[in-house]
Design a protein around this motif. Structure first.
Motif: not given
Length: 524
Positions: A262-263, A321-322, A326-327, A341-344
């Motif tokens: 939600r960002n 950017g990803l 998340l931040y 998150l698995g992709v990251v």
């Protein structure tokens, strides 16, 4: 209820997208079975399930060609592009619906040709690269390889023209370029690369068949040809093809992370113009690192080393950017987010292990080992596949109007994640120690038998995880809980119509307010 004839002859972009998804998942199953057969064969020294090395080569060819050309590219630029892009830009359909239907028919022709590999007496055995001179002297059916590539390539070309036109001319009022979803930008960039480079691949595979069946000598050095010409042509397409896969799948991950954290996308313009734009500009300047061991002048190696390292800059901007998105986000650790998150994680490992492969003095030592295979699977194969599965989970409520089972979704993810790391971490480890790639047997390397057995176990775990995910989709589509129109609370335009969307997508053409943004989440 829709009957079969209506599905086959549909021009609705959503149904075309679903047909791409079904076909690509069938291709994924075929390619996965080939991987399991190879792993079973390699689980012990000597013949395990076949004593015929050519049969192993057929499995290898089918796995590589089908996984890339039949699964990943069609799933990303076929399914996700078809289903999502018109909805994301407020269009009622694509610019050329009948051309769109033609593209999916051509894709199915390619899938059928790939399956026919197992029914003809002389199946292709040239791997997905089709290198001469082997591809011009083998008894395998090189023509089938060439024709399959041409059919799938033509499907992608007409798809690219269609979607570039759609986004240029069919956006809803108020949707300016700086308000396009990241996935739209990424997919458009992928189509630009396809339009530029697919003809080069088509030329290469056509010349191979001409050499073999018509007596030309483009790649025969004894008659004035050059095998390196083919390798340059092939990789001049096939390394940009890495970004044809990477761009849409990272776009999918952006949509998932923004929605489930939600960002707002962190530094949107940097991602679009620095990340996506930088990749498009550099994608065609890095192919020679695949030819470091083929023989070339040192100055060319150095130049390509620089450009290969340079492309990590726009890729890095996209990863920043990803992480920035998340931040301070309100993160929901549901199934789509776990896959994202698995992709990251997987892409980080793949990217870091790829840096040595850009440096000639390092890559020459590991070029033909399992290190390269493990790296490629981390950075592209499993990272891209995780993005595809996460994207299906993310848009599943929109496609079906129902929810998947969250428990089984998470369980499938964790099983798959464990299997992936068992297989490909071990693969890179024994590659550094000297395990050669593309070997039917490894009697000269008995020290690696235990590692191969562990990788075979990991592959079986991996298969179970993916099977759970697919079964979860099927059961969810049949009797899942009603999802509502916007279960994720996303402002992106595809969530503003009913689920599943009707023909034409909206009862009347949508428009957006001046302050609307696809990532404009309200805090509170």
């Amino acid at each position: 209820m829709m009957n079969l004839k209506e599905w086959i002859f549909t021009t609705d972009h959503k149904r075309v997208g679903v047909l791409y998804l079904i076909g690509s998942m069938l291709a994924f199953a075929v390619a996965g079975i080939m991987a399991l057969l190879m792993r079973a064969e390699l689980s012990t020294i000597g013949p395990t399930i076949t004593a015929n090395p050519t049969q192993y080569n057929v499995w290898l060819y089918t796995h590589g060609a089908v996984m890339i050309l039949g699964f990943q590219i069609p799933a990303l630029t076929g399914f996700f592009a078809n289903y999502c892009i018109p909805l994301m830009i407020g269009a009622k359909d694509v610019a050329f619906p009948r051309v769109n239907a033609l593209s999916v028919w051509l894709f199915y022709v390619g899938v059928i040709l790939a399956v026919l590999t197992f029914f003809i007496p002389d199946p292709p055995d040239v791997m997905w690269t089709g290198y001469p001179p082997y591809s011009t002297i083998t008894t395998g059916n090189t023509a089938m390889y060439s024709f399959t590539v041409l059919i799938l390539g033509f499907a992608s070309i007409i798809g690219g023209v269609n979607f570039l036109t759609t986004v240029a001319y069919m956006r809803a009022p108020g949707i300016k370029l700086n308000k396009l979803n990241i996935f739209v930008w990424c997919t458009l960039a992928a189509f630009v690369l396809q339009l530029i480079f697919v003809p080069v691949l088509g030329t290469a595979v056509t010349l191979i068949s001409m050499d073999k069946y018509l007596g030309t000598n483009f790649f025969d050095p004894t008659k004035g040809g050059d095998v390196l010409t083919y390798q340059n042509l092939f990789w001049f397409y096939s390394h940009p093809a890495v970004y044809v896969i990477f761009l849409p799948f990272i776009g999918v991950v952006y949509e998932i992370i923004a929605a489930h954290a939600r960002n707002m996308v962190f530094n949107y313009k940097m991602v679009v113009y620095g990340g996506v734009g930088g990749i498009v500009l550099l994608a065609g300047e890095v192919w020679v690192h695949h030819l470091y061991v083929s023989g070339m002048a040192d100055w060319l190696r150095i130049g390509q080393m620089v450009t290969t390292l340079m492309i990590s800059i726009p890729v890095g901007l996209m990863m920043i950017g990803l992480i920035g998105t998340l931040y301070k986000g309100s993160i929901a650790f549901n199934t789509p987010m776990l896959y994202a998150l698995g992709v990251v994680f997987l892409f980080l490992i793949g990217g870091l292990t790829g840096i040595p492969l850009a440096v000639p003095s390092l890559t020459i030592g590991v070029s033909d080992t399992y290190y390269v295979v493990g790296h490629f699977h981390y950075v592209m194969a499993v990272a891209g596949t995780f993005a595809i599965f996460g994207g299906v989970y993310h848009w599943f409520p929109k496609m079906t109007g129902r929810m998947y089972n969250e428990f089984w979704g998470k369980l499938g993810f964790w099983i798959t994640f464990v299997g992936v790391n068992i297989v490909f971490w071990i693969m890179m480890d024994i590659g550094v120690e000297g395990m050669p790639r593309r070997y039917y047997d490894y009697a000269h390397f008995p020290q690696f038998e235990g590692a191969h057995q562990w990788m075979t176990v990991g592959a079986a775990i991996l298969a179970v995880g993916f099977a759970i995910a697919v079964l979860n989709w099927i059961l969810g589509a049949i009797n899942g809980e009603p999802a509502g129109d916007n279960p994720w609370g996303s402002p992106s335009l595809e969530w503003t119509t009913v689920s599943p969307p009707p023909h034409g997508n909206w009862p009347s053409p949508p428009s957006v307010a001046e302050d609307w943004h696809p990532y404009g989440f309200k805090k509170g």
